[in-house]
Design an enzyme around this catalytic site. Structure first.
Site, mmCIF file in Angstrom:
data_model
loop_
_atom_site.group_PDB
_atom_site.id
_atom_site.type_symbol
_atom_site.label_atom_id
_atom_site.label_comp_id
_atom_site.label_asym_id
_atom_site.label_seq_id
_atom_site.Cartn_x
_atom_site.Cartn_y
_atom_site.Cartn_z
ATOM 1 N N THR A 1 53.128 -6.074 -78.887
ATOM 2 C CA THR A 1 51.745 -6.410 -78.702
ATOM 3 C C THR A 1 50.941 -5.469 -78.185
ATOM 4 O O THR A 1 49.822 -5.028 -78.563
ATOM 5 C CB THR A 1 51.971 -7.404 -77.351
ATOM 6 O OG1 THR A 1 52.813 -8.411 -77.902
ATOM 7 C CG2 THR A 1 50.523 -8.043 -77.258
ATOM 8 N N GLU B 1 46.467 2.275 -65.685
ATOM 9 C CA GLU B 1 45.478 1.346 -65.281
ATOM 10 C C GLU B 1 45.854 -0.327 -65.963
ATOM 11 O O GLU B 1 45.707 -1.281 -65.445
ATOM 12 C CB GLU B 1 44.212 1.664 -66.119
ATOM 13 C CG GLU B 1 43.208 0.588 -65.387
ATOM 14 C CD GLU B 1 42.793 0.504 -64.183
ATOM 15 O OE1 GLU B 1 42.244 1.560 -63.707
ATOM 16 O OE2 GLU B 1 42.915 -0.478 -63.698
ATOM 17 N N ILE C 1 41.429 -5.598 -66.682
ATOM 18 C CA ILE C 1 40.582 -5.385 -65.704
ATOM 19 C C ILE C 1 40.994 -3.947 -65.157
ATOM 20 O O ILE C 1 41.910 -3.568 -64.658
ATOM 21 C CB ILE C 1 40.832 -6.580 -64.777
ATOM 22 C CG1 ILE C 1 40.981 -7.937 -65.300
ATOM 23 C CG2 ILE C 1 40.076 -6.603 -63.596
ATOM 24 C CD1 ILE C 1 41.082 -8.938 -64.325
ATOM 25 N N ASP D 1 56.457 -11.169 -62.077
ATOM 26 C CA ASP D 1 55.317 -10.210 -62.710
ATOM 27 C C ASP D 1 54.487 -9.913 -61.836
ATOM 28 O O ASP D 1 53.774 -8.961 -61.500
ATOM 29 C CB ASP D 1 54.877 -11.025 -63.907
ATOM 30 C CG ASP D 1 53.847 -10.344 -64.724
ATOM 31 O OD1 ASP D 1 54.189 -9.353 -65.369
ATOM 32 O OD2 ASP D 1 52.621 -10.602 -64.562
ATOM 33 N N LYS E 1 52.829 -6.281 -59.668
ATOM 34 C CA LYS E 1 51.580 -6.110 -59.732
ATOM 35 C C LYS E 1 51.006 -5.747 -58.250
ATOM 36 O O LYS E 1 50.397 -4.892 -57.854
ATOM 37 C CB LYS E 1 50.658 -6.880 -60.500
ATOM 38 C CG LYS E 1 51.162 -6.859 -61.930
ATOM 39 C CD LYS E 1 50.347 -8.087 -62.616
ATOM 40 C CE LYS E 1 50.906 -8.306 -64.275
ATOM 41 N NZ LYS E 1 50.495 -9.324 -64.930
#
Ligand code: NAP
Ligand code: HSE
Length: 429
Positions: free
Chosen positions: A16, A131, A138, A203, A207
């Site tokens: 992806t 990033e 974002i 997940d 983060k």
């Protein structure tokens, strides 16, 4: 005329994100010389099956051999978008040791091995940019490391998982069941075939660990994060939230208070007026509080091919700009403090608790008594008419230490008048 320099890059992974990075670089190809003064060429793409036909891309660009990339001195930048811990960790370390700069979207790796990777990048004077690892497209890592560097950041709170936000939105706004919403999230490509990391909160945990490390200048790993997912949230909880003028969101929350760092991921009831309560569908948003800035919120697409590629290509452009001025490695690890991470029992929250109690006089008083004896103060109680034998009781507490609340729950769970503690959800205070 001076020959235009070409920066040669290797892409590790062509799924992806890899596909999105390729597409975006193709789209910007003509503009690169004007934008950054050089051309950028993807010289090699590492895949597992190099014989697979990929439309419009020359077959010889693909390789299944890491050696072909690491030994190629022309390749100066490696973009790792394979995911997982190994072999990604070893490849990145080898690339940095060979003086190649690295851009990665790999949150799993950074949340566990961030220090090792950043220390290696610093040792070899390389850039290691990531990033895309938090909240996809974002911008949040760079703003915290650069634009907000003058602040003392005391809190970060965010919706950083698109799959779970989509599921909770569909349950709340369209009355879907959890299973129906999850199926839809899979159909739309938000949730993975195995959605465990999304719905169990892992997940988001990765983060928030990365963001907390940067915001508080102290290393926080995935293993430091207290995590609860959304699998226990029911349609009834969503309905009560609505009745109370609130919404349930899966939030990553990190706070730097005097005694240490609090870092957790769990569902939370938020007033529907709160800006995060209105971040719907698969959108992500991160709310930051700095002493100089006050509050700021960053919102956008946290996943998907092109939004994630937007962050990866932005990093690549930064690396190339640094190369032109021989200043790579300028912004490395920013963890210069060692702040302890608090245990969940030591943190404080306000709670929503839904329980089934015997429908007879004294039941409510019994529950209130246990809460009071454990030092849990009640802010609000709602009691629904039951079936004659059991009634549903919803209690919202004031802010209380998690440890005290858990003690009360244990006692309540053992009482004959309590049939079941159906849900416990934290409430934003
Ligand atoms: P993906 O679609 O599963 O693609 C992974 C690619 O890497 C595939 O081409 C896979 O090859 C290749 N690959 C995996 N292991 C490999 C190995 N050992 N050797 C060679 N190739 C290998 O994954 P993705 O969604 O693009 O995610 C990539 C990374 O970006 C992950 O770290 C993810 O957490 C992060 N990320 C993703 C998103 C998103 O929206 N998807 C957003 C932010 C960050 P095969 O096709 O042969 O399996
Ligand atoms: N699976 C993640 C999400 C995207 O649903 O937000 C990659 O970070």
């Amino acid at each position: 005329m001076e020959q235009l320099q070409t920066i040669k890059v290797a892409l590790l992974g062509f799924g992806t994100v890899g596909g999105g990075v390729f597409e975006l670089l193709e789209k910007r190809k003509e503009e690169m010389p004007d934008k950054i003064g050089v051309e950028v060429e993807i010289k090699k793409i590492l895949v597992r099956d190099k014989s697979k036909k990929r439309l419009g891309i020359e077959q010889e660009v693909f390789t299944d051999s890491w050696n072909e990339i690491i030994e190629d001195e022309e390749i100066q930048v490696v973009i790792e978008v394979m995911g997982g811990i190994e072999p990604a960790r070893s490849y990145i370390l080898e690339a940095l040791c060979a003086g190649k700069h690295v851009v990665t979207a790999n949150k799993d790796l950074l949340a566990e091995h961030g220090k090792e990777l950043l220390d290696t990048a610093a040792k070899y004077g390389c850039d290691l940019m990531f990033e895309a690892a938090v909240a996809g497209g974002i911008p949040i890592i760079r703003p915290m490391k650069q634009c907000l560097a003058g602040n003392d950041i005391s809190e970060i709170m965010g919706i950083v998982n698109g799959t779970t936000n989509f599921i909770l939105t569909k349950m709340s706004e369209e009355g879907m069941s959890y299973q129906e919403a999850l199926k839809k999230a899979k159909e739309l490509g938000y949730a993975e075939a195995d959605p465990t990391a999304d719905v169990e909160g892992y997940d988001a945990g990765r983060k928030i660990a990365i963001m907390a490390s940067i915001a508080f200048h102290s290393r926080v790993t995935f293993f430091d994060v207290y995590i609860e997912g959304i699998t226990k949230i029911t349609e009834k909880d969503i309905a009560y939230a609505k009745e109370l003028g609130m919404r349930i969101k899966l939030l990553g929350v990190a706070k730097h208070i005097e005694e240490g760092i609090e870092v957790k991921v769990h569902p939370m009831l938020l007033s529907k007026e709160h800006p995060l309560a209105n971040v719907a569908d698969s959108f992500n948003a991160v709310f930051v509080h700095g002493d100089a800035l006050d509050d700021a919120m960053f919102m956008g697409r946290g996943a998907g091919a092109l939004p994630t590629a937007s962050a990866v290509v932005g990093d690549l452009i930064d690396v190339v700009r640094n190369m032109k001025f021989h200043c790579n490695g300028r912004i490395g690890c920013s963890c210069y403090k060692e702040v302890p991470v608090k245990k969940i029992e030591e943190t404080s929250s306000k709670f929503f608790m839904r329980l089934q109690v015997k429908d007879k006089p004294g039941a409510l008083a019994g529950v209130a008594n246990v809460l009071g004896n454990s030092g849990v103060s009640i802010a609000q109680v709602v009691q629904k008419a039951g079936d004659g034998s059991f009634a549903e009781l919803v209690v919202i507490t004031d802010v209380v230490q998690e440890g005290s609340f858990q003690d009360a729950i244990t006692i309540l769970g053992g009482m004959s008048m309590v049939k079941e503690i159906s849900s416990v959800v934290r409430v934003y205070a």
